[in-house]
Write a protein that holds these residues in place. Structure first.
Motif, short mmCIF file in Angstrom:
data_model
loop_
_atom_site.label_atom_id
_atom_site.label_comp_id
_atom_site.label_asym_id
_atom_site.label_seq_id
_atom_site.Cartn_x
_atom_site.Cartn_y
_atom_site.Cartn_z
N LEU A 158 0.81 -1.22 0.00
CA LEU A 158 0.00 0.00 0.00
C LEU A 158 0.85 1.27 0.00
CD1 LEU A 158 -3.06 -0.86 2.26
CD2 LEU A 158 -2.91 -0.80 -0.22
N ASN A 159 2.14 1.14 -0.29
CA ASN A 159 3.00 2.33 -0.35
C ASN A 159 3.86 2.36 -1.60
OD1 ASN A 159 2.50 3.88 2.14
ND2 ASN A 159 3.09 1.98 3.13
N PRO A 160 3.26 2.35 -2.76
CA PRO A 160 4.10 2.46 -3.96
C PRO A 160 4.69 3.87 -4.04
CG PRO A 160 1.79 2.59 -4.56
CD PRO A 160 1.83 2.31 -3.09
N LYS A 161 5.87 3.95 -4.66
CA LYS A 161 6.55 5.24 -4.73
C LYS A 161 6.50 5.81 -6.16
CE LYS A 161 7.98 5.04 -0.47
NZ LYS A 161 6.97 5.56 0.45
N PRO A 162 6.41 7.12 -6.25
CA PRO A 162 6.41 7.70 -7.60
C PRO A 162 7.77 7.53 -8.27
CG PRO A 162 6.49 9.42 -5.91
CD PRO A 162 6.30 8.13 -5.19
N THR A 163 7.78 7.53 -9.59
CA THR A 163 9.03 7.36 -10.32
C THR A 163 9.56 8.67 -10.88
OG1 THR A 163 7.89 6.94 -12.39
CG2 THR A 163 8.40 5.03 -11.02
N ASP A 164 8.75 9.71 -10.88
CA ASP A 164 9.22 10.97 -11.46
C ASP A 164 9.42 12.04 -10.41
OD1 ASP A 164 6.57 11.16 -10.88
OD2 ASP A 164 6.06 12.38 -12.63
N SER A 165 9.37 11.62 -9.15
CA SER A 165 9.60 12.60 -8.09
C SER A 165 10.20 11.90 -6.88
CB SER A 165 8.30 13.31 -7.74
OG SER A 165 7.25 12.39 -7.63
N ILE A 166 10.73 12.72 -5.99
CA ILE A 166 11.41 12.20 -4.80
C ILE A 166 10.75 12.81 -3.58
CG2 ILE A 166 13.61 12.10 -3.56
CD1 ILE A 166 15.04 12.40 -6.21
N GLU A 167 10.62 12.02 -2.51
CA GLU A 167 9.97 12.56 -1.32
C GLU A 167 10.85 13.63 -0.67
OE1 GLU A 167 7.68 9.66 1.20
OE2 GLU A 167 8.41 8.32 -0.37
N ASP A 168 10.17 14.64 -0.16
CA ASP A 168 10.81 15.80 0.48
C ASP A 168 12.01 15.47 1.34
OD1 ASP A 168 9.08 17.56 -0.55
OD2 ASP A 168 7.99 17.99 1.30
N ASP A 169 11.79 14.52 2.25
CA ASP A 169 12.79 14.32 3.30
C ASP A 169 14.06 13.67 2.78
OD1 ASP A 169 11.32 12.14 2.77
OD2 ASP A 169 10.63 11.77 4.81
N LEU A 170 14.07 13.24 1.51
CA LEU A 170 15.28 12.62 0.97
C LEU A 170 16.19 13.63 0.27
CD1 LEU A 170 13.61 9.43 -0.55
CD2 LEU A 170 14.85 9.62 1.62
N ILE A 171 15.64 14.82 -0.03
CA ILE A 171 16.35 15.76 -0.90
C ILE A 171 17.67 16.22 -0.29
CG2 ILE A 171 16.25 18.07 -1.93
CD1 ILE A 171 14.60 16.01 -3.41
#
Lengths: 1025, 473
Positions: free
Chosen positions: B28-41
């Motif tokens: 239930l937590n697929p990740k987007p492929t064209d963006s990165i989550e805030d906290d990883l930047i």
């Protein structure tokens, strides 16, 4: 096989406490009609799991302990028979076909039911409504057939889907589209890929009891599509061919011809000069000098075509008078061919079909072709296991020119290029000059530019059905819905959008892969006068969308659009996006005495789209019905054949929002100076959750005099936690954030009548009528008002409430436009009249202003109709059948942007005008509704106001068809079983006051130069071998 | 089918049920492929640097520094005009000085600017914590982001507030100087003075953090000094402005007269900051040359006849103007900004040394250092004017001469609007203007020289009401 059954029976028998002694019952089960033995018939001792099954010769043996027990004999497609043992040891039974009962079986959420037993609000639309209709997609045939179902086509683009709404608009920003379920599996791709002639019937699920089992996807109702399946017996081969011609649905309002436009432009220039204080002589001289510049062309045989007063001089002829509508619109041809084979035996049933639909469209570069194939097979592996597959494949190509306000929209060009502009130059090359959309000759562009799309679709679902015991059933279904879309868009290097970059091609390839696994365990138990049914289910669903796009510019070789011909590549792009859902659900139904029915359902959904704490949602429904006419105390009344009341209540949800809506994200593609960059694209939004809908339904069904069926429904749908973009200050970086802050209610009454007016053997006449009302009301919003475009959202208003300045007509003294000041409205906080206000010279007694900005906006009604529905008539006389459907929609306003563009009063002097503009104010035509025509007007009279708001009510002859079955003697001579010829016409006649092409359009009641609706006349033959 | 395969089938089915039932975290937590989550930047330098590139990308957008901000800064002036023919209505209302708070030209720069500031704020807050970055890299992340923020705020405050010189206590813009999220409190309008404090503070810090770069597509130390010179000029801090301007043009060679006529589409020795425009990821029609160059784009900009008359016959800059009856029979076309090989492909040179010399000249003149002022002015004049003679004027006459030179040298580069405002001079449109004006700083019409706060901002911002709107709207 026998061993297995005996084995499993043995186990079951061992579980049941064994009473004193048992006796063996044996017998044979036969078909009542043919007398043949029936193998595989289930026999069960009522109220127990104990049972047996007949062998290949129809014989069975069964040990029973209670001589008073009742045996229940059941077989698919046959009536269930109950026999009391009464001490007998041999019981032979004949089962009759249950054809009549089958007529009342309806496909509902995760199963079937009978109309009598159903506690929800749902309606079945049969094949008879869909067949022989010259439409590309089934939903277009649904208009007016079902109360509470609104179908509206906003474009005549062939192959485009219509907008479908069940019981109003359920959402502010998310989709309000119903969920489509095909053969038990939720669909993910477009509904227009489905060939309507493959559809056996449709069930429209309207209330909670009917739809809540679909939980988070059911908020806007559900439409269940059941495709055709084979039946045992002689194999039927059906072929039908249909050919039709289609045209623009109406002529709309008339546009000026070249002479009218030239003269009117002269008048505008003259007025402008007079306005600027010039003398009459100077003004005339100026107008004579400049008029050609404004129009762009002198379409006449003389260099000085206009006389002293700006009218066409004697003897001057118009050499150019282009009807741009004629140039852009054409007569379309529709071809539809379907071949289907259906048949089977006891064990295996098949249906397969091939279909082709070609629609050449009514507008340049607008067409659609669909090839489709279908295979449905079901196979009875053995007495307890059935396996099957439903397969749908299609390939379609579409050419669709762009819509909207760009220069490349041919529909817009046809309305705004004036008639003095020629299509071709003298040397027969295209003329690219015109004052409205320079370099965008729609006829030339249709030849040079390309907008084409290909869709490939595979819908496959396979199932296994285990009849574990006669009362316990397990079904597992695995399904794939795959669609692949290719788009090619080419701008030619010479004219229009591509000229600046020497031609451009953009291509995209995208696919959507949806999978679904559903497992259902059902158990039912029947006693003498009650029955109980329970279902447990589990479902998992996932979808992944992937896209790849690329482009190139600099195309040197004419007529070649593929990327390889481009000299300069553009930034390519690809990404994918997915979401998943896991669900558990259960349902219980109880029936006592065929009089009282109760049902309840519960579903839990977990969805990946939501934040950590809000991933799971729980939805439920309860429903009950009471068939009063089945009560023993009810006297048998000759006039009352059926009376049933029912009620339901439940919740469902809407999870239509972005796949990663809860995450704070940096997006790719923010490149700069050749370096790859990232930029925040979405604020973290952990609290986002489902939209929830609570529905209440109360219904009454009756049948009177054995002729008149009627049902009345009252419903409310309260939607809560509606998502919409709450506006943010720019200081927070983004203009809006999706927030669950809105609430809205839809409530309405639906009435359906079905009257068998005549039921003679030779002549029958069935009349159907339905009527729906829906009131939409916003119940809460995060901000007091949301004003956007022509609309206002506010508590107490509806979702499509118009909000604009109130047109007060034309000032007879000077021809200026006037708007009511409406100072009491809430645009400005104070209620003082502006300096520009004066008393309406037309005598309304209200204050008006000729300064647009000084007038305040007011609420001007809704785009939603007050009342809509359909009227159908079906006649059968011997070999003839005749039917006609009317659709009506009463109330509902349309803001006609298209008409506004043609009534600009000189604010956009380059645009063509409606002939209505000839009524413009002049000193000798003071009392008119059209302001004085001034070239380069700045009076803002063409700005949004109630001037362009029209009543969108209409009555339409939606379909009329006439068919004739050729006599048997002729059929035999040509060796066919059945041969029918028919004529079917769509949208033939419309009654409306609306000025545009078609009052049926976008739900929000605005026009945007989309391809007008079409009317179609078709004829066809249908033969059955 | 026998009993074994029956059992096997059932087993498969139940196993599949159990597989999907045990819905693990990932399901239930697929990740987007064209963006990165805030906290990883800001966990790595590579992504943090990409975020900085992204901030420049926002800055370079056609709604801000790429087109709207600079082009409107000349359209709201006397020297250029917008031809409405075949222009699809672009900038016509701006030219007419007839703007409403909901117009695109008012809304878009504002929203674009605060998106740039949003991006920059996040980097400034986290730059020093990027684990795998060197100190230089961290300082570059922070320093450049500070210049981006200051540059953006300076453009905004010049557009949406009255001039600092008129009333520095008047409401300015929103001083958004910290990272925000959806629950952050709204910002009200800070005073003009507060905004300039924020700007100068950012730039002073940036000057300490940054070094000089060879790639002028990015803000370096010199660029920070140049922007600071502009801010001080607005504030009439003549001494500080002159000092910064000198630092900013130090050791730079002015481009040649030939280069002056080669189209301003590529950077050269004089460039201090240039928007590194690439045709691949921008809309080429929404670019400066698309509007200015007489063919191939919107091509709707014209030069006013009275303005053209101000140039002497010996001035090579007179070559910027041409009358071509085939294109426009009546008005001067402008040849200053050209396409580079393809339509709209051109960098926008935002800051160059000549402007710094002119700032120096103006400040020195204001400070009474006439000779220094004349020298600085002469550097710019002698390049373009064949028979240039060093000015002999002094005092106000000298200042007027410098301001005129500034107008001639920098026209079309986005200065005229603010130059009128900060000097509070008369606004006069004459000659072949379609829309003529003549008003002074005390007239109500002067309010037209300040944009309204966008209606969407007033509607959405809990700290603003209609009363916070700029006067005249």
């Amino acid at each position: 096989m026998r061993r297995l059954l005996l084995g499993s029976l043995l186990i079951m028998v061992m579980i049941i406490p064994v009473f004193s002694q048992s006796i063996t019952i044996k017998g044979t089960v036969t078909d009542l009609e043919t007398g043949e033995a029936l193998p595989g018939v289930n026999i069960v001792i009522e109220g127990t799991f104990i049972g047996s099954i007949t062998d290949i010769n129809g014989n069975y043996y069964l040990d029973v302990t209670n001589e008073e027990a009742t045996l229940v004999y059941s077989f698919i497609g046959m009536n269930t028979v109950k026999e009391k043992i009464n001490g007998r040891s041999i019981i032979d039974v004949a089962l009759g076909s249950d054809a009549e009962i089958l007529g009342d079986v309806m496909v509902v959420a995760y199963g079937t039911t009978t109309k009598e037993a159903f506690t929800g609000a749902a309606e079945v639309v049969g094949e008879d409504v869909l067949k022989e209709r010259p439409v590309s997609s089934f939903e277009k045939a649904l208009q007016g057939t079902t109360a509470g179902l609104q179908v509206s086509s906003s474009s005549g683009q062939p192959g485009s889907a219509s907008t479908v709404r069940i019981r109003g608009i359920g959402s502010l920003s998310s989709s309000s589209s119903p969920l489509y379920v095909i053969d038990g599996v939720p669909m993910s791709g477009s509904i227009t890929d489905i060939n309507p002639s493959d559809i056996a019937n449709l069930t429209v699920l309207k209330d909670a009891a009917a739809a809540s089992l679909y939980g988070s996807r059911a908020a806007n109702g559900v439409i269940i599509i059941t495709t055709k399946s084979g039946s045992e017996g002689v194999t039927k081969i059906t072929f039908d061919a249909q050919y039709g011609v289609s045209n623009r649905i109406s002529d709309g309002y008339q546009l000026m011809n070249s002479t009218q436009f030239y003269e009117h432009s002269w008048l505008g220039l003259y007025n402008q000069q007079i306005n600027d204080g010039q003398t009459i002589e100077d003004a005339k001289a100026y107008a004579h000098k400049e008029v050609k510049n404004i129009v762009g062309f002198n379409p006449f045989s003389s260099d000085n075509p206009l006389d002293e007063n700006g009218k066409l001089a004697n003897g001057v002829k118009a050499l150019t008078d282009t009807d741009w509508r004629d140039a852009v619109y054409k007569t379309g041809a529709i071809q539809n061919y379907n071949l289907s084979v259906s048949g089977g035996n006891d064990d295996t049933k098949v249906y397969f079909s091939l279909g082709y639909l070609g629609d050449s469209g009514t507008t340049l570069s607008s067409n659609f072709k669909r090839y489709s194939g279908k295979v449905n097979v079901s196979h009875k592996v053995n007495s307890f296991l059935t396996a099957g597959i439903n397969n749908h494949l299609s390939y379609s190509t579409t050419e669709a020119p762009p819509s909207g306000s760009g220069g490349s929209n041919p529909v817009r060009s046809a309305e705004i290029i004036n008639a003095a502009s020629p299509i071709y130059n003298a040397d027969e090359s295209y003329n690219w000059e015109n004052k409205a959309v320079y370099d965008f000759n729609p006829v030339g562009l249709s030849e040079l530019d390309k907008y084409s799309y290909i869709t490939k679709r595979a819908l496959i679902n396979a199932y296994l059905n285990f009849a574990i015991t006669p009362t316990l059933n397990f079904r597992t279904t695995g399904a794939i819905d795959y669609s692949d879309n290719d788009g090619v868009n080419h701008y030619n290097p010479y004219h229009g959008n591509g000229a600046g970059v020497n031609g451009r091609t953009s291509e995209s390839r995208s696919d959507n892969m949806a999978w679904n696994i559903t497992n259902l365990l059902t158990w039912n138990k029947a006693r003498d006068n009650s029955s109980f049914e329970a279902m447990l289910g589990q479902e998992a669903h996932g979808e992944k969308y992937s896209v790849l796009s690329a482009g190139a510019t600099d195309f040197a070789i004419p007529g070649h659009h593929e990327l390889v011909w481009g000299g300069q590549p553009e930034m390519p792009s690809s990404y994918s996006s997915e979401w998943r859902m896991v669900s558990y659900f259960g349902q219980a139904k109880y029936n006592y005495g065929g009089r009282y029915y109760l049902s309840a359902s519960l579903r839990g959904d977990g969805c990946s789209r939501f934040g950590e704490d809000y991933k799971y949602g729980l939805f439920y429904s309860v429903g009950g019905s009471w068939r009063i006419t089945e009560e023993e105390w009810m006297p048998e009344l000759f006039w009352l054949n059926n009376l049933k009341i029912r009620a339901s209540y439940g919740t469902s949800g809407n999870s239509n929002l972005g796949n990663y809506a809860s995450l704070g994200l940096y997006g790719s593609g923010a490149n700069y100076g050749g370096y790859p960059g990232l930029t925040p694209v979405q604020l973290e939004n952990n609290e986002i959750k489902w939209e929830k809908i609570q529905s209440l339904n109360i219904g009454l069904e009756t049948r009177l005099f054995n002729r008149l069926g009627a049902s009345v429904e009252y419903y409310t749908r309260y939607s809560d936690g509606l998502l919409y973009g709450k506006p943010l200050s720019a200081g927070l970086g983004f203009p809006t954030i999706m927030t669950n802050l809105g609430a809205m209610e839809n409530r309405g009454v639906e009435l359906s009548l079905n009257w068998d007016v005549l039921t003679n053997r030779d002549l029958s006449w069935v009349l159907g009528f339905n009527m729906s009302t829906n009131i939409n009301e916003i119940k809460s919003l995060a901000t007091e008002q949301v004003i956007s475009g022509t609309k206002i959202w506010e508590v107490g208003g509806d979702v499509y409430q118009f909000y604009m300045r109130d047109w007060a007509g034309v000032d007879p003294s000077n021809g200026n436009p006037m708007w009511f000041t409406n100072v009491a409205s809430d645009d400005a906080s104070n209620n003082t009249e502006p300096n520009s206000a004066f008393i309406d010279p037309n005598g309304s007694g209200k204050m008006v202003t000729s300064n647009y900005m000084d007038a305040e906006r007011i609420r001007k009604g809704s785009a939603l109709p007050d009342l809509f529905g359909g009227l159908s008539n079906n006649f059968n006389y011997r070999n003839f059948d005749l039917s006609f459907y009317f659709y009506y929609s009463i109330g509902g306003q349309i803001y006609n942007f298209d008409y506004a563009a043609n009534m600009h009063d000189g604010n956009s002097p380059a645009y063509n005008l409606s002939v209505d503009a000839l009524d413009a104010w002049t000193p000798s035509n003071k009392y008119t509704n059209v302001p004085r025509y001034n070239t380069n007007n700045e009076n803002q009279s063409e700005q949004m106001s109630s001037r362009y708001l029209e009543d969108g009510s209409f009555l339409r002859l939606k379909n009329v068809s006439f068919g004739y079955y050729l006599p048997e003697s002729i059929c035999q001579r040509v060796h066919v079983n059945q041969l029918k010829v028919f004529v079917s016409a769509e949208n033939l006649w419309t009654l409306t006051k609306y000025k545009g092409f078609d009052p049926e359009g976008a739900m929000n009641g605005t026009t945007s130069n989309t391809i007008p609706g079409v009317k179609t006349i078709s004829f066809g033959v249908k033969m059955e071998l | 089918m026998n009993i074994k395969s029956f059992k096997a089938t059932l087993l498969v089915v139940f196993v599949s049920i159990i597989t999907f039932s045990s819905c693990n975290e990932d399901f239930l937590n697929p990740k987007p492929t064209d963006s990165i989550e805030d906290d990883l930047i800001f966990e790595s330098y590579v992504t943090a640097e990409a975020a900085l590139i992204g901030a420049y990308d926002q800055l370079s957008g056609s709604n801000f520094e790429g087109l709207r901000a600079p082009i409107m800064a000349d359209i709201i002036g006397e020297d250029v005009m917008v031809n409405a023919v075949e222009n699809w209505n672009w900038f016509v209302a701006v030219y007419q000085l007839n703007l409403l708070p909901n117009y695109t030209n008012v809304e878009n720069p504002w929203w674009n600017a605060y998106k740039i500031i949003h991006d920059a704020n996040k980097i400034i807050a986290k730059a020093q914590e990027v684990p795998d970055a060197t100190e230089t890299q961290r300082n570059a992340l922070e320093g450049e982001s500070r210049v981006i923020r200051a540059y953006t705020m300076l453009t905004l405050v010049e557009m949406y507030a009255n001039a600092y010189s008129r009333n520095s206590e008047a409401p300015g813009i929103l001083n958004v100087n910290i990272p925000t999220n959806k629950d952050s409190e709204d910002f009200g309008r800070a005073s003009v003075a507060e905004i300039y404090t924020q700007i100068t503070d950012d730039l002073l810090k940036a000057i300490d953090l940054l070094s000089d770069y060879t790639n002028k597509g990015f803000f370096d130390k010199r660029a920070a000094q140049a922007v600071l010179a502009r801010a001080y000029l607005d504030m009439e801090e003549w001494e500080k402005a002159s000092e910064m301007a000198k630092e900013a043009h130090k050791d730079l060679t002015l481009m040649s007269a030939n280069e002056m006529l080669s189209g301003f589409s590529v950077r050269n020795s004089e460039t201090i900051f240039s928007v590194a425009y690439t045709a691949e990821d921008n809309n080429v029609y929404l670019s400066i040359p698309s509007f200015y160059w007489p063919v191939a784009g919107y091509s709707s900009m014209r030069a006013n006849d009275r303005f053209v008359e101000l140039f002497s016959k010996q001035d090579i800059r007179l070559n910027y103007f041409i009358l071509d009856p085939d294109i426009d029979p009546n008005r001067n076309l402008i040849l200053k900004f050209s396409h580079n090989q393809q339509v709209g492909n051109a960098e926008r040179i935002s800051i160059r040394a000549a402007e710094m010399h002119l700032i120096e000249a103006e400040c020195e003149a204001e400070l009474g250092n006439n000779e220094e002022a004349r020298d600085a002015l002469y550097i710019v004049q002698k390049r373009s004017i064949g028979n240039a003679i060093k000015s002999t004027a002094s005092g106000d006459a000298l200042i007027q001469e410098i301001l005129l030179e500034r107008r001639k040298e920098l026209f079309g580069e986005g200065f005229r609007w603010n130059d009128i405002k900060r000097r509070q001079t008369q606004f006069t449109r004459e000659g072949d203007h379609w829309v003529k004006f003549d008003f002074g700083a005390q007239d109500e019409d002067y309010n037209r020289l300040t944009f309204p706060i966008p209606q969407s901002e007033i509607d959405a911002n809990s700290k603003l009401t209609q009363d916070d709107q700029n006067p005249g709207y």
